[in-house]
Design a protein around this motif. Sequence first.
Motif, PDB file in Angstrom:
ATOM      1  N   MET A 173       0.749  -1.020   0.067  1.00  0.00           N
ATOM      2  CA  MET A 173      -0.013  -0.130   0.002  1.00  0.00           C
ATOM      3  C   MET A 173       0.745   1.254  -0.042  1.00  0.00           C
ATOM      4  SD  MET A 173      -3.210  -0.597   0.018  1.00  0.00           S
ATOM      5  CE  MET A 173      -4.234  -2.435  -0.117  1.00  0.00           C
ATOM      6  N   ASN A 174       1.912   1.140  -0.895  1.00  0.00           N
ATOM      7  CA  ASN A 174       2.917   2.379  -0.831  1.00  0.00           C
ATOM      8  C   ASN A 174       2.331   3.558  -1.285  1.00  0.00           C
ATOM      9  OD1 ASN A 174       5.095   0.993   0.081  1.00  0.00           O
ATOM     10  ND2 ASN A 174       5.830   0.384  -1.682  1.00  0.00           N
ATOM     11  N   PHE A 175       1.140   3.373  -2.206  1.00  0.00           N
ATOM     12  CA  PHE A 175       0.479   4.799  -2.833  1.00  0.00           C
ATOM     13  C   PHE A 175      -0.233   5.515  -1.610  1.00  0.00           C
ATOM     14  CE2 PHE A 175      -2.887   1.349  -2.721  1.00  0.00           C
ATOM     15  CZ  PHE A 175      -3.974   1.950  -2.508  1.00  0.00           C
ATOM     16  N   ILE A 176      -0.801   4.676  -0.721  1.00  0.00           N
ATOM     17  CA  ILE A 176      -1.079   5.665   0.560  1.00  0.00           C
ATOM     18  C   ILE A 176      -0.309   6.451   1.015  1.00  0.00           C
ATOM     19  CG2 ILE A 176      -2.463   5.424   2.564  1.00  0.00           C
ATOM     20  CD1 ILE A 176      -3.841   2.612   1.938  1.00  0.00           C
ATOM     21  N   LYS A 177       1.009   5.936   1.312  1.00  0.00           N
ATOM     22  CA  LYS A 177       1.979   6.790   1.999  1.00  0.00           C
ATOM     23  C   LYS A 177       2.344   7.858   1.008  1.00  0.00           C
ATOM     24  CE  LYS A 177       4.219   3.206   4.645  1.00  0.00           C
ATOM     25  NZ  LYS A 177       5.560   2.203   4.894  1.00  0.00           N
ATOM     26  N   ARG A 178       2.546   7.542  -0.390  1.00  0.00           N
ATOM     27  CA  ARG A 178       2.865   8.702  -1.254  1.00  0.00           C
ATOM     28  C   ARG A 178       1.594   9.689  -1.173  1.00  0.00           C
ATOM     29  NH1 ARG A 178       3.939   4.396  -4.934  1.00  0.00           N
ATOM     30  NH2 ARG A 178       2.062   4.899  -5.879  1.00  0.00           N
ATOM     31  N   ALA A 179       0.315   9.473  -0.966  1.00  0.00           N
ATOM     32  CA  ALA A 179      -0.727  10.438  -0.983  1.00  0.00           C
ATOM     33  C   ALA A 179      -0.432  11.286   0.089  1.00  0.00           C
ATOM     34  CB  ALA A 179      -2.066   9.660  -0.820  1.00  0.00           C
ATOM     35  N   PHE A 180      -0.223  10.771   1.305  1.00  0.00           N
ATOM     36  CA  PHE A 180       0.304  11.623   2.573  1.00  0.00           C
ATOM     37  C   PHE A 180       1.254  12.452   2.068  1.00  0.00           C
ATOM     38  CE2 PHE A 180      -2.538   8.569   4.892  1.00  0.00           C
ATOM     39  CZ  PHE A 180      -3.247   9.343   5.700  1.00  0.00           C
ATOM     40  N   TRP A 181       2.488  11.977   1.504  1.00  0.00           N
ATOM     41  CA  TRP A 181       3.611  12.792   1.330  1.00  0.00           C
ATOM     42  C   TRP A 181       3.448  13.871   0.415  1.00  0.00           C
ATOM     43  CZ3 TRP A 181       6.847   7.677   0.566  1.00  0.00           C
ATOM     44  CH2 TRP A 181       7.205   6.997   1.796  1.00  0.00           C
ATOM     45  N   ASN A 182       2.414  13.380  -0.615  1.00  0.00           N
ATOM     46  CA  ASN A 182       2.429  14.453  -1.613  1.00  0.00           C
ATOM     47  C   ASN A 182       1.480  15.664  -1.023  1.00  0.00           C
ATOM     48  OD1 ASN A 182       2.255  15.303  -4.564  1.00  0.00           O
ATOM     49  ND2 ASN A 182       0.110  15.358  -4.048  1.00  0.00           N
ATOM     50  N   MET A 183       0.374  15.312  -0.181  1.00  0.00           N
ATOM     51  CA  MET A 183      -0.345  16.220   0.576  1.00  0.00           C
ATOM     52  C   MET A 183       0.334  17.275   1.289  1.00  0.00           C
ATOM     53  SD  MET A 183      -3.923  14.139   1.396  1.00  0.00           S
ATOM     54  CE  MET A 183      -4.586  15.547   2.123  1.00  0.00           C
ATOM     55  N   LYS A 184       1.321  16.749   2.123  1.00  0.00           N
ATOM     56  CA  LYS A 184       2.179  17.548   2.882  1.00  0.00           C
ATOM     57  C   LYS A 184       3.250  18.107   2.200  1.00  0.00           C
ATOM     58  CE  LYS A 184       5.403  16.755   6.926  1.00  0.00           C
ATOM     59  NZ  LYS A 184       6.016  15.925   7.877  1.00  0.00           N
ATOM     60  N   ALA A 185       3.511  17.857   1.172  1.00  0.00           N
ATOM     61  CA  ALA A 185       4.599  18.449   0.257  1.00  0.00           C
ATOM     62  C   ALA A 185       4.027  19.703  -0.342  1.00  0.00           C
ATOM     63  CB  ALA A 185       5.049  17.852  -0.666  1.00  0.00           C
ATOM     64  N   LYS A 186       2.657  19.427  -0.898  1.00  0.00           N
ATOM     65  CA  LYS A 186       1.779  20.583  -1.513  1.00  0.00           C
ATOM     66  C   LYS A 186       0.728  21.124  -0.793  1.00  0.00           C
ATOM     67  CE  LYS A 186       3.339  18.556  -5.971  1.00  0.00           C
ATOM     68  NZ  LYS A 186       2.921  17.888  -7.328  1.00  0.00           N
ATOM     69  N   LYS A 187       1.337  21.555   0.148  1.00  0.00           N
ATOM     70  CA  LYS A 187      -0.042  22.225   1.081  1.00  0.00           C
ATOM     71  C   LYS A 187      -0.889  23.299   0.473  1.00  0.00           C
ATOM     72  CE  LYS A 187       3.178  21.435   5.201  1.00  0.00           C
ATOM     73  NZ  LYS A 187       3.769  22.252   6.344  1.00  0.00           N
ATOM     74  N   GLY A 188      -0.457  24.075  -0.452  1.00  0.00           N
ATOM     75  CA  GLY A 188      -1.235  24.965  -0.873  1.00  0.00           C
ATOM     76  C   GLY A 188      -2.315  24.488  -1.688  1.00  0.00           C
ATOM     77  N   LYS A 189      -1.907  23.447  -2.612  1.00  0.00           N
ATOM     78  CA  LYS A 189      -2.968  22.717  -3.446  1.00  0.00           C
ATOM     79  C   LYS A 189      -4.117  21.855  -2.582  1.00  0.00           C
ATOM     80  CE  LYS A 189      -0.471  22.528  -7.589  1.00  0.00           C
ATOM     81  NZ  LYS A 189      -0.049  21.648  -8.681  1.00  0.00           N
ATOM     82  N   THR A 190      -3.544  21.281  -1.289  1.00  0.00           N
ATOM     83  CA  THR A 190      -4.410  20.766  -0.547  1.00  0.00           C
ATOM     84  C   THR A 190      -5.222  21.665   0.297  1.00  0.00           C
ATOM     85  OG1 THR A 190      -2.552  19.286  -0.269  1.00  0.00           O
ATOM     86  CG2 THR A 190      -4.282  19.196   1.575  1.00  0.00           C
ATOM     87  N   LEU A 191      -4.824  22.624   0.569  1.00  0.00           N
ATOM     88  CA  LEU A 191      -5.708  23.497   1.263  1.00  0.00           C
ATOM     89  C   LEU A 191      -6.744  24.176   0.275  1.00  0.00           C
ATOM     90  CD1 LEU A 191      -3.151  25.592   3.649  1.00  0.00           C
ATOM     91  CD2 LEU A 191      -4.900  23.987   4.278  1.00  0.00           C
ATOM     92  N   LEU A 192      -6.457  24.286  -0.970  1.00  0.00           N
ATOM     93  CA  LEU A 192      -7.300  24.767  -1.904  1.00  0.00           C
ATOM     94  C   LEU A 192      -8.749  23.889  -2.149  1.00  0.00           C
ATOM     95  CD1 LEU A 192      -8.289  26.868  -4.113  1.00  0.00           C
ATOM     96  CD2 LEU A 192      -6.720  25.667  -5.625  1.00  0.00           C
ATOM     97  N   GLN A 193      -8.068  22.458  -2.314  1.00  0.00           N
ATOM     98  CA  GLN A 193      -9.165  21.620  -2.395  1.00  0.00           C
ATOM     99  C   GLN A 193      -9.798  21.394  -1.159  1.00  0.00           C
ATOM    100  OE1 GLN A 193      -6.966  18.011  -3.116  1.00  0.00           O
ATOM    101  NE2 GLN A 193      -6.287  18.346  -5.449  1.00  0.00           N
TER     102      GLN A 193
END
Length: 486
Positions: A1-21
């Motif tokens: 389930m590496n894709f789940i970890k990558r999802a968290f890492w990507n959200m943390k790395a791109k906080k601006g887009k995550t907050l927009l969503q």
Amino acid sequence: MNFIKRAFWNMKAKKGKTLLQLFVFTVICVFVLSGLTIQSAAQKSSELARQELGGSVTLQVDRQKQMEKQQDSGEKRSFESTPIKVSDANKLATLDHVKSYNYTTSASANAGNFDAIESSSSSDSSSSSSSSNAKNSQGGGQGGPQMVQADLSIEGVISTALVDDFSDGNSKITDGRAITKSDVGKKVTVINETLAEENDLSVGDSITIESATDEDTTVKLKIVGIYKTTSSGDDQAQNFSFLNPYNKLYTPYTATAALKGDDYKNTIDSAVYYMDDAKNIDAFVKAAKKTAIDFDTFTLNTNDQLYQQMVGPIENVASFSKNVVYLVSVAGAVILGLIVMMSIRERKYEMGVLMAIGEKRWKLIGQFLTEILIVAVIAIGIASLTGNLVANQLGNQLLSQQISSSTDSTQTASGQMPGGGGGMGGGMFGHSSANVDVIDSLNVAVSMNDMLVLGGIGIFIAIIATLLPSISVLRLHPKTILTKQE
């Protein structure tokens, strides 16, 4: 389930887009939840009003058929009174869905041992009309019986509490008690406060009234209650004393029938049946038609106008909120889809590298879906905390606007009626809707069912907003993606 970890890492790395969503998804969820809770509140209020108000069905003579029969037989058409047998009315009172009922019969009378409140022109014309009234009361003159000048208006009922003026608050008992079902067969009355003061009458006193058509028929009534009214009466009250609201007496229907003579014994003019729920009106009418009542002579008039007037604005708000849910859901899916599409296009290189090292395509889609579902869960949580406040403000504001619009329409319609709808008999059968207070507020509260529906809609929006953009990108081969990136 590496894709789940990558999802968290990507959200943390791109906080601006995550907050927009998160912001967009939260707005969508708040409006969807508001629409759902407003619908639920409107439905509950509507059901409660329907159960409390019910509706009414009136048994009365069918005037249209009466006129048609007279025309077919070659008779001169005339307005005739056809009384209803109490035994027939009782048959309908025992049917299902009848919450309460009231029998009514009306008569005009003259004051016996007291004085009626005179109208402005009645005293001037009393001397000139006395001789003609005497002749008319015996049916003298051509054209049959003529109208008889009377002092009092008598309304016989089972219960004054079910009379429109009392149920609407225009009249209320100020001394003594009201007429109730236990008074049937008794000679008692409730009189107006002004009439009582003018004649120095009080509860416990007795008065005598005389039939306006037969001076030999008198009825002695004991005063059991005194009422006050805010009614201004009919415009013709200045010409006819019996139309003056101060000269209106309430009695049991049996006492009024006695005043009208032996031919009216055990009869009434109409019967009003109040339903336990407005939706049961049709079932009641269907059952009533199976009884032995002569429906060639009588008819059943249904009336749920009171219920319709009260819930009309609420139904409009519920319909609007339903449309809001549809509109916001579709628009939200489109907006989120565009945001996700832009995000995926920017991550083509990342996808190309992952596919080149053997990552499954479905795991890439799973990563994007995980990211948006995490945002959805947080957004739904925020909406559950703030949605109730927004729904209350939005719902009551919409309801206020609908009430204002409904009131303007009602006033316009009333203004187009002759005399502004203030004629005799307004609301005679069933409840009058003139003074009905519409439901002016909604008790909006987020329920578990609303949250479950919101969760379903939110997840659906998240899946649609993710899958559609992802499919178009994932159809490309890793080599193509990496080549274009270079």
